[in-house]
Design an enzyme around this catalytic site. Structure first.
Site, PDB file in Angstrom:
ATOM      1  N   LEU A 506      -2.936  21.748  -5.558  1.00 45.10           N
ATOM      2  CA  LEU A 506      -3.825  20.638  -5.889  1.00 45.10           C
ATOM      3  C   LEU A 506      -3.066  19.335  -6.078  1.00 45.10           C
ATOM      4  O   LEU A 506      -3.605  18.254  -5.850  1.00 45.10           O
ATOM      5  CB  LEU A 506      -4.612  20.957  -7.172  1.00 45.10           C
ATOM      6  CG  LEU A 506      -5.549  22.165  -7.117  1.00 45.10           C
ATOM      7  CD1 LEU A 506      -6.158  22.421  -8.490  1.00 45.10           C
ATOM      8  CD2 LEU A 506      -6.649  21.955  -6.082  1.00 45.10           C
ATOM      9  N   GLY A 507      -1.831  19.417  -6.524  1.00 44.59           N
ATOM     10  CA  GLY A 507      -1.058  18.202  -6.754  1.00 44.59           C
ATOM     11  C   GLY A 507       0.264  18.521  -7.415  1.00 44.59           C
ATOM     12  O   GLY A 507       0.557  19.667  -7.788  1.00 44.59           O
ATOM     13  N   GLY A 509       2.951  16.946 -10.438  1.00 44.79           N
ATOM     14  CA  GLY A 509       3.085  15.996 -11.539  1.00 44.79           C
ATOM     15  C   GLY A 509       4.464  16.056 -12.159  1.00 44.79           C
ATOM     16  O   GLY A 509       5.369  16.733 -11.654  1.00 44.79           O
ATOM     17  N   GLY A 510       4.632  15.305 -13.251  1.00 44.37           N
ATOM     18  CA  GLY A 510       5.917  15.256 -13.920  1.00 44.37           C
ATOM     19  C   GLY A 510       6.326  16.602 -14.493  1.00 44.37           C
ATOM     20  O   GLY A 510       7.508  16.908 -14.607  1.00 44.37           O
ATOM     21  N   PHE A 511       5.352  17.439 -14.878  1.00 47.87           N
ATOM     22  CA  PHE A 511       5.649  18.747 -15.444  1.00 47.87           C
ATOM     23  C   PHE A 511       5.924  19.778 -14.351  1.00 47.87           C
ATOM     24  O   PHE A 511       6.767  20.647 -14.489  1.00 47.87           O
ATOM     25  CB  PHE A 511       4.474  19.188 -16.322  1.00 47.87           C
ATOM     26  CG  PHE A 511       4.669  20.532 -16.987  1.00 47.87           C
ATOM     27  CD1 PHE A 511       5.424  20.639 -18.135  1.00 47.87           C
ATOM     28  CD2 PHE A 511       4.098  21.673 -16.454  1.00 47.87           C
ATOM     29  CE1 PHE A 511       5.601  21.871 -18.755  1.00 47.87           C
ATOM     30  CE2 PHE A 511       4.264  22.905 -17.063  1.00 47.87           C
ATOM     31  CZ  PHE A 511       5.021  23.003 -18.210  1.00 47.87           C
ATOM     32  N   GLY A 512       5.195  19.698 -13.259  1.00 44.90           N
ATOM     33  CA  GLY A 512       5.354  20.665 -12.180  1.00 44.90           C
ATOM     34  C   GLY A 512       4.206  20.605 -11.198  1.00 44.90           C
ATOM     35  O   GLY A 512       3.485  19.617 -11.102  1.00 44.90           O
ATOM     36  N   VAL A 514       0.577  21.955  -9.463  1.00 44.05           N
ATOM     37  CA  VAL A 514      -0.718  22.449  -9.930  1.00 44.05           C
ATOM     38  C   VAL A 514      -1.429  23.138  -8.766  1.00 44.05           C
ATOM     39  O   VAL A 514      -1.576  22.563  -7.683  1.00 44.05           O
ATOM     40  CB  VAL A 514      -1.597  21.306 -10.472  1.00 44.05           C
ATOM     41  CG1 VAL A 514      -2.902  21.862 -11.025  1.00 44.05           C
ATOM     42  CG2 VAL A 514      -0.852  20.528 -11.548  1.00 44.05           C
ATOM     43  N   LYS A 528      -1.078  25.082 -13.812  1.00 44.26           N
ATOM     44  CA  LYS A 528       0.047  24.135 -13.785  1.00 44.26           C
ATOM     45  C   LYS A 528       1.330  24.910 -14.075  1.00 44.26           C
ATOM     46  O   LYS A 528       1.522  25.432 -15.165  1.00 44.26           O
ATOM     47  CB  LYS A 528      -0.150  23.032 -14.819  1.00 44.26           C
ATOM     48  CG  LYS A 528       0.951  21.959 -14.785  1.00 44.26           C
ATOM     49  CD  LYS A 528       0.878  21.031 -15.973  1.00 44.26           C
ATOM     50  CE  LYS A 528      -0.289  20.089 -15.890  1.00 44.26           C
ATOM     51  NZ  LYS A 528      -0.254  19.068 -16.978  1.00 44.26           N
ATOM     52  N   ASP A 624      -0.093   8.649 -22.175  1.00 38.58           N
ATOM     53  CA  ASP A 624       0.109   8.686 -20.719  1.00 38.58           C
ATOM     54  C   ASP A 624      -1.223   8.532 -19.996  1.00 38.58           C
ATOM     55  O   ASP A 624      -1.536   9.294 -19.074  1.00 38.58           O
ATOM     56  CB  ASP A 624       0.800   9.986 -20.319  1.00 38.58           C
ATOM     57  CG  ASP A 624       1.474   9.892 -18.951  1.00 38.58           C
ATOM     58  OD1 ASP A 624       1.686   8.758 -18.477  1.00 38.58           O
ATOM     59  OD2 ASP A 624       1.793  10.936 -18.376  1.00 38.58           O
TER      60      ASP A 624
END
Length: 837
Positions: A506-507, A509-512, A514, A528, A624
């Site tokens: 799906l995408g 991000g900064g964490f990892g 998804v 995620k 954020d």
């Protein structure tokens, strides 16, 4: 003429007259190839020879299956005059006299009139993927592609395989393969967050992303002993007036045994950016550069320093930050170098700062320094190859078609490799069976955390750690004992995501990353998966779980559970079918949102934030807020997501929370950035940026735009203050928005973006104004609808917006004011009459 332009002009003339002040490094291997050319080509004082001149040192397989093309018009560079075109996988083989690190530079230019813009290609060596399915279809005819790589060659030859992809063609205009000193890339580098030594990084491949000459002119290969190009840094400055350029005569630079011209030319150390206002009273003020990067990779960062402006030793002490983290505190160049004008450099490894795909570098004065100043002379940022040994995506060399040179290896070697692989697989299978049998006996799982070191490096923190990764310490508090949602097994997550199928991505991000998942009962979820190399690690993982386990609201994304097996950090959320708000504003082919939809989405997000600020026992600051963290469900109901950076708000006897700056550049509250004092008004500022994105449909930061347009907050505010926000609004909204509704929306965004928090409204006030803007739009739409029996046009009555209550602390009472979608405060009943209340 400005000081920067004057410095640039003088140094440019000096560079032109005196090309080099240092002895040139002589490479053992030096191949400069003009592909497809019939004659030598000269570029920047170097001679490129045709690839058709086969020799014992270089060879081209499948040459008969390739053809050459030449330009009949002007080209950006002399090396673009010709190209070799491939319809099948083709390889260049270079004999290497001295094993070790080499530059590999590739020049691509789709020569007009030869249909090269249809090309889609991959470039791989025997061990690394350099380019993967790169397409020239979006090529606009005014630019070209240049890539510079640093590869450690460990054999007596180097293969460059050009692979046409997607049933297309591949081509190349020019190639450089040049040996460089091995010590240019160290074996051990410090990771920024956590601060941990990373070993064996020299075994990776690197791609040059940025090489900046701070405060000085562009440097060409003629001015660098290793043939590098250094750009001027100005367009990457976050605040243009924050820095002042300084320079000295390059001959004054005093090289040492550790720092030689191969590290950086004296032109780099002879110029610098310093504080725009030296001895500034606010010691939290920094010079910051914002650099777009690919968020899926780790980056090698080299910062160059040289004190060229201090009148004496021991007066300049400053701090160096990467992604707002402390990379090097109390940096005292005098104690490190022992003299003025002596160069110094420091290497780091880190990831991008957030899912906005940026990396930030800052310098700022130290609070105890005699001279409140800071300096940065040069900056290099190199992408590091990932675990798939790739510099472009996650595909490995083995998954791409390779050249005939590899296929011609002895069959005995291939057979031995196959047999060896089979034996290894068999042994692994037996080990796995033993492990499963052992687990079935004990009935216990003993997962452990893997925090943030690169490629599984040393810092060990237990699964139950609540400590910051910076400290490396841990306290044993079990997540499972805290009633923080369902604890999924890793196998359940694997089944739900089809083993993390990339088609379900799906995408990022900064964490990892998804993924969309489907549970056994058919429920769709968003999974995620934490990236162990991400800066957002254990602390953010626990914060997200703890925050969302306490919060339940219609406009906050719900956490279903988590998984902490096998060194994984996985969060499971409710699935938001329509994804992030940003994807409906720009960058995709999704249909544009109507003005009413945009207002309703903003109102939903404002309700979620208002609940965070006022609904819990203690206020929560999201920290954020941005369009990628506002998600939309199947009915386009907005929900605020991603609480990894959230922070408990100030207590009753406090006005702010003192904390290190975290968040996303472009959305950061400037007051929070300057003073490191966090309040709920910091979220209000970020939400103001979101409002401008909604109306203008462009990113919060876009460094490729002219300087006055880079930051949407500054640019849109300039138009708003002129009362001309409609001039920069999304073209899909032109003629479809009630002017009074737009005016109220613009005024709301303007108030959110006030420089000081005390001048900004509360989220309750913002919510009230947005509800009013929606009421104006709905009333206008109702008035615009003609009576079905009437042929007369209806004249729309001008609507006069009203202001919210002055100094209102909250327009909505209680923690559960908006949990019911039909609930409406009595305040809004006054909006039935659009003329006022």
């Amino acid at each position: 003429m400005s000081s920067l332009k004057l410095v640039t002009l003088v140094l440019s003339l000096y560079v032109y007259v005196y090309p080099s002040l240092a002895a040139s490094f002589t490479p053992v291997d030096s191949y400069l190839i003009a592909c497809g050319s019939s004659q030598n080509v000269t570029y920047l004082g170097q001679t490129y020879v045709p690839d058709s001149h086969q020799s014992s040192m270089i060879s081209l397989d499948n040459q008969k299956k390739s053809n050459t093309v030449n330009s009949t018009s002007s080209v950006p560079l002399p090396v673009h005059q010709s190209a070799r075109v491939f319809t099948t996988t083709t390889s260049y083989k270079f004999d290497i006299k001295k094993q070790g690190r080499h530059w590999v530079r590739l020049y691509f230019y789709p020569i007009p009139d030869h249909n090269l813009t249809s090309a889609s290609l991959s470039v791989v060596t025997e061990n690394f993927v350099l380019l993967n399915n790169y397409s020239f279809k979006s090529y606009n005819g005014s630019s070209h592609l240049f890539r510079e790589y640093s590869i450690n060659v460990t054999s007596d030859s180097l293969l460059l395989n050009f692979v046409p992809s997607n049933n297309s063609i591949a081509f190349i205009n020019a190639i450089e393969v040049v040996s460089i000193p091995d010590e240019l890339i160290p074996n051990e580098v410090t990771s920024v967050f956590p601060s941990t030594p990373i070993n064996d990084i020299s075994n990776h491949a690197f791609e040059t992303v940025y090489r900046l000459n701070m405060g000085g002119p562009k440097l060409t290969p003629q001015n660098d002993t290793l043939g590098r190009i250094w750009e001027n840094d100005k367009k990457y400055l976050h605040v243009n007036g924050s820095a002042t350029s300084v320079s000295i005569n390059p001959s004054m630079i005093k090289y040492t045994e550790r720092v030689t011209p191969e590290i950086a030319p004296n032109w780099v150390y002879a110029t610098a950016q310093t504080m725009g206002d030296a001895n500034v009273a606010d010691l939290d003020f920094n010079i910051t550069w914002v650099l777009p990067v690919d968020p899926d990779f780790t980056y090698f960062i080299r910062a160059h320093f040289c004190d060229i402006m201090s009148p004496s030793l021991n007066t300049l002490v400053f701090n160096f930050y990467i992604n707002a983290e402390n990379a090097y505190l109390d940096l005292d160049l005098s104690s490190l170098t022992g003299n003025l004008d002596v160069p110094f450099y420091k290497d780091f490894v880190c990831n991008s700062s957030n899912d906005q795909s940026t990396l930030t570098v800052s310098v700022g004065p130290d609070k105890v320094a005699e001279d409140a100043n800071a300096v940065l002379n040069g900056l290099e940022i190199l992408k590091v190859s990932n675990e798939a040994r790739s510099l472009d995506g996650f595909v490995s060399v083995d998954n791409l078609v390779v050249s005939g040179f590899k296929k011609n290896k002895q069959s005995g070697v291939i057979i031995a490799a196959v047999i060896g692989g089979f034996v290894v697989i068999l042994l692994l299978g037996l080990c796995y069976c033993c492990l499963v049998a052992k687990r079935s006996k004990t009935g216990q799982r003993k997962p452990s955390w893997l925090p943030l070191p690169l490629y599984g490096n040393s810092l060990t923190v237990t699964k139950m750690s609540t400590a910051s990764p910076k400290s490396g310490t841990a306290s044993c508090i079990s997540l499972a004992s805290c009633n923080l949602g369902r604890n999924f097994t890793f196998q359940e997550i694997m089944d739900a995501t089809n083993k993390f199928d990339e088609n379900l991505l799906l995408g990022v991000g900064g964490f990892g990353r998804v993924y969309k998942g489907t549970m056994e009962d058919g429920t769709s979820v968003a999974v995620k998966r934490g990236n162990p190399r991400s800066e957002q690690g254990l602390a953010e993982f626990r914060t997200e779980i703890e925050m969302l386990s306490k919060l339940r609201h219609r406009h906050l994304v719900s956490l279903i559970g988590y998984c902490d097996e096998r060194s994984e950090m996985i969060l499971v959320y409710e699935y938001m079918a329509n994804g992030p708000l940003r994807s409906h504003l720009y960058g995709t082919d999704l249909p544009p949102l109507s003005w009413k939809q945009r207002l309703e989405i903003c109102i939903g997000a404002a309700r979620g934030l208002h609940y965070l600020h006022t609904g819990a026992a203690q206020s929560i600051i999201h920290r954020d807020v941005k369009t990628t963290n506002i998600l939309l469900d199947e009915n386009f109901v907005a929900k605020v997501a991603d609480f990894g950076l959230s922070k408990a708000g100030p207590s009753l006897d406090q006005t702010h929370v003192s904390t290190a700056v975290k968040g996303s550049f472009g959305y950061l509250d400037p007051e929070y950035f300057r003073r490191q004092q966090l309040t709920e008004k910091s979220d209000v500022y970020s939400f103001g940026v979101v409002l401008m994105e909604v109306i203008c449909t462009r990113p919060a930061l876009n460094p490729v735009l002219p300087r006055d347009q880079v930051n949407i907050a500054e640019w849109a505010m300039m138009w708003q203050k002129k009362g001309m926000l409609d001039q920069i609004m999304d073209g899909n909204l032109v003629g479809k928005v009630n002017s009074a509704s737009l005016k109220k929306f613009g005024e709301t965004a303007e108030k959110c973006l006030a420089d000081y928090g005390v001048d900004r409204p509360s989220m309750g006030d913002v919510l009230w104004n947005l509800e009013y803007a929606l009421q104006l739009e709905e009333t206008s739409s109702a008035l615009m609808e003609p009576d079905e029996n009437s042929t007369n046009h209806i004249q729309v009555i001008p609507l006069t917006p009203t202001e919210p209550f002055e100094n209102s602390t909250s327009m909505v009472d209680g923690a559960n004011s908006y949990t019911d979608e039909d609930a409406t405060s009595a305040v809004f009943s006054q909006l039935v009459n659009p003329r006022g209340r």
